[in-house]
Design a protein around this motif. Structure first.
Motif, mmCIF file in Angstrom:
data_model
loop_
_atom_site.group_PDB
_atom_site.id
_atom_site.type_symbol
_atom_site.label_atom_id
_atom_site.label_comp_id
_atom_site.label_asym_id
_atom_site.label_seq_id
_atom_site.Cartn_x
_atom_site.Cartn_y
_atom_site.Cartn_z
ATOM 1 N N ALA A 122 75.514 62.310 50.423
ATOM 2 C CA ALA A 122 75.632 63.538 51.216
ATOM 3 C C ALA A 122 76.071 63.229 52.639
ATOM 4 C CB ALA A 122 74.303 64.281 51.242
ATOM 5 N N ALA A 123 75.648 62.066 53.130
ATOM 6 C CA ALA A 123 75.990 61.725 54.514
ATOM 7 C C ALA A 123 77.453 61.314 54.627
ATOM 8 C CB ALA A 123 75.074 60.612 55.015
ATOM 9 N N VAL A 124 77.928 60.514 53.662
ATOM 10 C CA VAL A 124 79.321 60.073 53.717
ATOM 11 C C VAL A 124 80.204 61.202 53.215
ATOM 12 C CG1 VAL A 124 81.022 58.467 52.774
ATOM 13 C CG2 VAL A 124 78.760 57.650 53.417
ATOM 14 N N GLY A 125 81.106 61.630 54.055
ATOM 15 C CA GLY A 125 81.978 62.734 53.651
ATOM 16 C C GLY A 125 83.181 62.794 54.561
ATOM 17 N N LEU A 126 83.705 63.998 54.720
ATOM 18 C CA LEU A 126 84.859 64.180 55.588
ATOM 19 C C LEU A 126 84.530 63.762 57.019
ATOM 20 C CD1 LEU A 126 85.982 67.663 54.226
ATOM 21 C CD2 LEU A 126 87.068 65.451 53.801
ATOM 22 N N GLY A 127 83.243 63.852 57.374
ATOM 23 C CA GLY A 127 82.817 63.463 58.717
ATOM 24 C C GLY A 127 83.202 62.025 59.037
ATOM 25 N N ASN A 128 83.082 61.142 58.061
ATOM 26 C CA ASN A 128 83.365 59.733 58.301
ATOM 27 C C ASN A 128 84.856 59.433 58.307
ATOM 28 O OD1 ASN A 128 80.896 60.254 56.604
ATOM 29 N ND2 ASN A 128 80.455 58.204 57.343
ATOM 30 N N TYR B 232 84.260 75.758 57.265
ATOM 31 C CA TYR B 232 85.471 75.011 57.658
ATOM 32 C C TYR B 232 85.638 73.723 56.862
ATOM 33 C CZ TYR B 232 83.129 71.712 60.977
ATOM 34 O OH TYR B 232 82.356 70.733 61.557
ATOM 35 N N TYR B 233 84.518 73.158 56.450
ATOM 36 C CA TYR B 233 84.547 71.922 55.659
ATOM 37 C C TYR B 233 85.369 72.155 54.389
ATOM 38 C CZ TYR B 233 82.149 67.485 54.576
ATOM 39 O OH TYR B 233 81.834 66.183 54.345
ATOM 40 N N SER B 234 85.227 73.365 53.852
ATOM 41 C CA SER B 234 85.928 73.702 52.626
ATOM 42 C C SER B 234 87.441 73.782 52.841
ATOM 43 C CB SER B 234 85.384 75.041 52.123
ATOM 44 O OG SER B 234 86.233 75.565 51.151
ATOM 45 N N PHE C 178 75.082 63.336 64.784
ATOM 46 C CA PHE C 178 74.258 64.266 63.993
ATOM 47 C C PHE C 178 75.007 64.737 62.754
ATOM 48 C CE2 PHE C 178 71.988 64.641 67.997
ATOM 49 C CZ PHE C 178 70.685 64.730 67.571
ATOM 50 N N PHE C 179 76.258 65.112 62.969
ATOM 51 C CA PHE C 179 77.061 65.654 61.868
ATOM 52 C C PHE C 179 77.210 64.622 60.754
ATOM 53 C CE2 PHE C 179 81.094 66.451 59.727
ATOM 54 C CZ PHE C 179 81.050 67.816 59.502
ATOM 55 N N SER C 180 77.588 63.418 61.152
ATOM 56 C CA SER C 180 77.887 62.399 60.149
ATOM 57 C C SER C 180 76.639 62.001 59.365
ATOM 58 C CB SER C 180 78.503 61.181 60.839
ATOM 59 O OG SER C 180 79.069 60.337 59.881
ATOM 60 N N LEU C 181 75.504 61.962 60.057
ATOM 61 C CA LEU C 181 74.271 61.583 59.350
ATOM 62 C C LEU C 181 73.594 62.800 58.717
ATOM 63 C CD1 LEU C 181 72.829 59.070 61.976
ATOM 64 C CD2 LEU C 181 73.888 58.496 59.796
ATOM 65 N N SER C 182 74.213 63.970 58.824
ATOM 66 C CA SER C 182 73.653 65.226 58.292
ATOM 67 C C SER C 182 72.304 65.561 58.915
ATOM 68 C CB SER C 182 73.476 65.169 56.765
ATOM 69 O OG SER C 182 74.623 64.719 56.126
ATOM 70 N N LEU C 183 72.149 65.305 60.216
ATOM 71 C CA LEU C 183 70.850 65.521 60.848
ATOM 72 C C LEU C 183 70.782 66.824 61.621
ATOM 73 C CD1 LEU C 183 70.158 61.976 62.287
ATOM 74 C CD2 LEU C 183 69.048 63.074 60.337
ATOM 75 N N GLY C 184 69.553 67.281 61.884
ATOM 76 C CA GLY C 184 69.339 68.416 62.767
ATOM 77 C C GLY C 184 69.407 69.745 62.061
ATOM 78 N N MET C 185 69.551 69.739 60.741
ATOM 79 C CA MET C 185 69.577 71.030 60.058
ATOM 80 C C MET C 185 68.657 71.102 58.857
ATOM 81 S SD MET C 185 73.383 70.989 58.513
ATOM 82 C CE MET C 185 72.859 71.880 57.062
ATOM 83 N N GLY C 186 67.881 70.064 58.659
ATOM 84 C CA GLY C 186 66.875 70.168 57.614
ATOM 85 C C GLY C 186 67.309 69.710 56.228
ATOM 86 N N THR C 187 68.599 69.398 56.045
ATOM 87 C CA THR C 187 69.006 68.951 54.711
ATOM 88 C C THR C 187 68.336 67.654 54.321
ATOM 89 O OG1 THR C 187 71.072 68.601 55.890
ATOM 90 C CG2 THR C 187 71.221 69.512 53.664
ATOM 91 N N ILE C 188 68.200 66.774 55.310
ATOM 92 C CA ILE C 188 67.600 65.480 54.994
ATOM 93 C C ILE C 188 66.138 65.677 54.566
ATOM 94 C CG2 ILE C 188 66.925 63.251 56.037
ATOM 95 C CD1 ILE C 188 69.841 63.311 55.297
ATOM 96 N N ILE D 163 77.715 70.409 48.815
ATOM 97 C CA ILE D 163 76.551 70.899 48.078
ATOM 98 C C ILE D 163 75.316 70.852 48.962
ATOM 99 C CG2 ILE D 163 75.015 70.275 46.175
ATOM 100 C CD1 ILE D 163 77.683 69.470 44.735
ATOM 101 N N SER D 164 75.189 69.773 49.737
ATOM 102 C CA SER D 164 73.980 69.729 50.565
ATOM 103 C C SER D 164 74.112 70.650 51.775
ATOM 104 C CB SER D 164 73.596 68.305 50.945
ATOM 105 O OG SER D 164 74.559 67.731 51.743
ATOM 106 N N LEU D 165 75.322 71.097 52.091
ATOM 107 C CA LEU D 165 75.454 72.072 53.172
ATOM 108 C C LEU D 165 75.006 73.467 52.733
ATOM 109 C CD1 LEU D 165 78.892 70.929 54.636
ATOM 110 C CD2 LEU D 165 76.760 71.076 55.917
HETATM 111 N N1 PFF Z 1 77.512 64.284 56.853
HETATM 112 C C1 PFF Z 1 78.608 65.013 56.266
HETATM 113 C C2 PFF Z 1 79.900 64.330 56.642
HETATM 114 O O1 PFF Z 1 79.875 63.382 57.445
HETATM 115 O O2 PFF Z 1 80.938 64.717 56.150
HETATM 116 C C3 PFF Z 1 78.600 66.449 56.703
HETATM 117 C C4 PFF Z 1 77.276 67.119 56.481
HETATM 118 C C5 PFF Z 1 76.775 67.233 55.190
HETATM 119 C C6 PFF Z 1 76.533 67.563 57.543
HETATM 120 C C7 PFF Z 1 75.550 67.820 54.962
HETATM 121 C C8 PFF Z 1 75.316 68.160 57.333
HETATM 122 C C9 PFF Z 1 74.827 68.272 56.039
HETATM 123 F F1 PFF Z 1 73.696 68.837 55.835
#
Ligand code: PFF
Length: 434
Positions: A6-12, A92-94, A213-223, A310-312
């Protein structure tokens, strides 16, 4: 593994390189790494810990934990804000996920073959300039995401991630191999790693922090959701460190692949969101087997985007199921529709609305700024304060269960003082307060 997926995605692979390019390279990378180490890791530990203790969705977990610690029920707001942030980000990710689908088609049909830097820019310009192509791929991306969510078949995807993500990593290494042959590899490395603060500003600082924060998916409770599945006896500290290292490693390797290609083809490092779509096709278009590797690369990037998507959306879907009495299917349809509609704003930001700007920023720019640079850091501060100050030391100590006393003390200092103070200073500085 699932949280890493979930952490590795378009963010990286998409966002980190283009932000690094805009903010002048190495100084951004350095601040980014510092943010991951000093804020990201302790906050990830805090989120996993809250999730494991709360064992429900973020909103309901926060309700239980607030009651358990005699804290105000207002803390549930963390869950609500995070749920909203997830939907806003996904909108926007979509669209960017849609670019990935478009580029699978381009690669498989040979559009990259022999491509020059200029050719790649033209190809992308034509692609992104057509609003209906944007909407089509965005729609397809959302349909497949919501289908997976509606069927509740995430676990299948998560199993596949165990070998698909390492495969993506191997393809990134192949790209680095190509970058080494361009003659500009050292220039790329210097750009990334030799500290140069000349292009670095307060906004760069805020962006580097937001990106961590974005890349690690932090600050929104998904983790927290992932945390609720972590069994007792698993070390929260080492798991969090491993996720952070893997996530940062992928981002840095993407940077090492992309910047040499940028310099070798006289492209603009500060090109913005188009950066990887103007560089990676050049590499695949000029290596043997590039059509196969290129197609595979964008397919794997798409899978990485799906696991993140999915985790978003999952927090919003579970919220609808638990608090609004919907079936999983209904919840997926409604949250998916709302997110899809909002996505039009981003799909049009690159063509018919590209000149519609408020404070010199497009719809997409605002959405990104609001979520990554404001909502996630504010969510992060709140989580840090809750975990550091409202939870008793006995509880956090027992939950984290670290073998080292010193390790626990370091975490305490980072989560109680460093994280809230540093994030506040960067936020206040960015809005011009000091
Ligand atoms: N960490 C994801 C990325 O780097 O592409 C984006 C992301 C996924 C952010 C899930 C927050 C989240 F809950």
């Amino acid at each position: 593994m699932a949280a890493t997926g979930a952490a590795v995605g378009l963010g990286n692979i998409w966002k980190f390189p283009y932000l690094t390019g805009i903010h002048g390279g190495s100084a951004f990378v350095l601040v980014y790494i510092l943010c991951v180490a000093a804020l990201g890791i302790p906050m990830m530990m805090a989120e996993v810990m809250l999730g494991r203790r709360g064992r429900q969705t973020p909103i309901n977990s926060m309700r239980t934990l607030a009651a358990e610690n005699n804290a105000s029920q207002g803390w549930q707001l963390i869950g609500w804000a995070g749920t909203l942030a997830g939907m806003l980000i996904l909108s926007y990710y979509s669209v960017i996920g849609g670019w990935t689908i478009g580029y699978i088609v381009h690669s498989a049909t040979g559009s990259f073959s022999g491509l020059s830097g200029d050719g790649a820019s033209t190809l992308f310009g034509e692609f992104v300039g057509n609003p209906w192509i944007q909407v089509t791929w965005h729609t397809l991306f959302m349909i497949i995401t919501m289908y997976i969510v509606a069927r509740g078949v995430q676990s299948g995807l998560e199993k596949a991630v165990v070998f698909l993500m390492p495969a993506l990593f191997v393809l990134l290494l192949i790209l680095v191999g190509y970058a080494m042959t361009t003659g500009y590899f050292m220039k790329g490395l210097t750009f990334l790693f030799t500290p140069d603060f000349s292009h670095f500003s307060g906004t760069s600082m805020l962006t580097a922090m937001g990106q961590a924060f974005f890349s690690l998916s932090l600050g929104m409770g998904t983790i927290m959701i992932y945390g609720s599945y972590v069994p007792k006896g698993t070390s929260i500290a080492s798991t969090s460190i491993m996720i952070a290292v893997a996530d940062t490693g992928v981002a840095l390797i993407a940077g090492m692949a992309i910047f040499p290609i940028v310099f070798a083809n006289a492209l603009e490092p500060g090109a913005g969101p188009s950066l990887i779509f103007e560089t990676i096709p050049v590499a695949f278009g000029n290596m043997s087997g590039g059509m196969l590797f290129g197609t595979l690369f964008f397919v794997l990037l798409l899978v990485a985007a799906w696991t993140s998507s999915i985790s978003l959306i999952e927090p919003a879907v579970t919220l609808m199921i638990e608090n609004f009495n919907m079936t999983r299917k209904q919840a997926a349809v409604w949250t998916g529709l709302a997110t899809w509609l909002l996505g039009f704003g981003t799909a049009f930001s690159f063509n018919i609305w590209s000149e519609v700007k408020v404070f010199d920023m497009t719809f997409f720019d605002h959405l990104d700024f609001l979520t990554s640079n404001l909502m996630l850091p504010l969510g992060g501060i709140s989580i840090a304060i809750f975990a550091g100050w409202l939870m008793t030391k006995e509880t956090s100590k027992a939950e984290l269960d670290m073998n080292s006393e010193v390790g626990y003390s370091i975490w305490q200092v980072l989560i109680r003082y460093i994280a809230p103070i540093a994030v506040s200073i960067v936020l206040l500085h960015a809005i011009g307060i000091f």
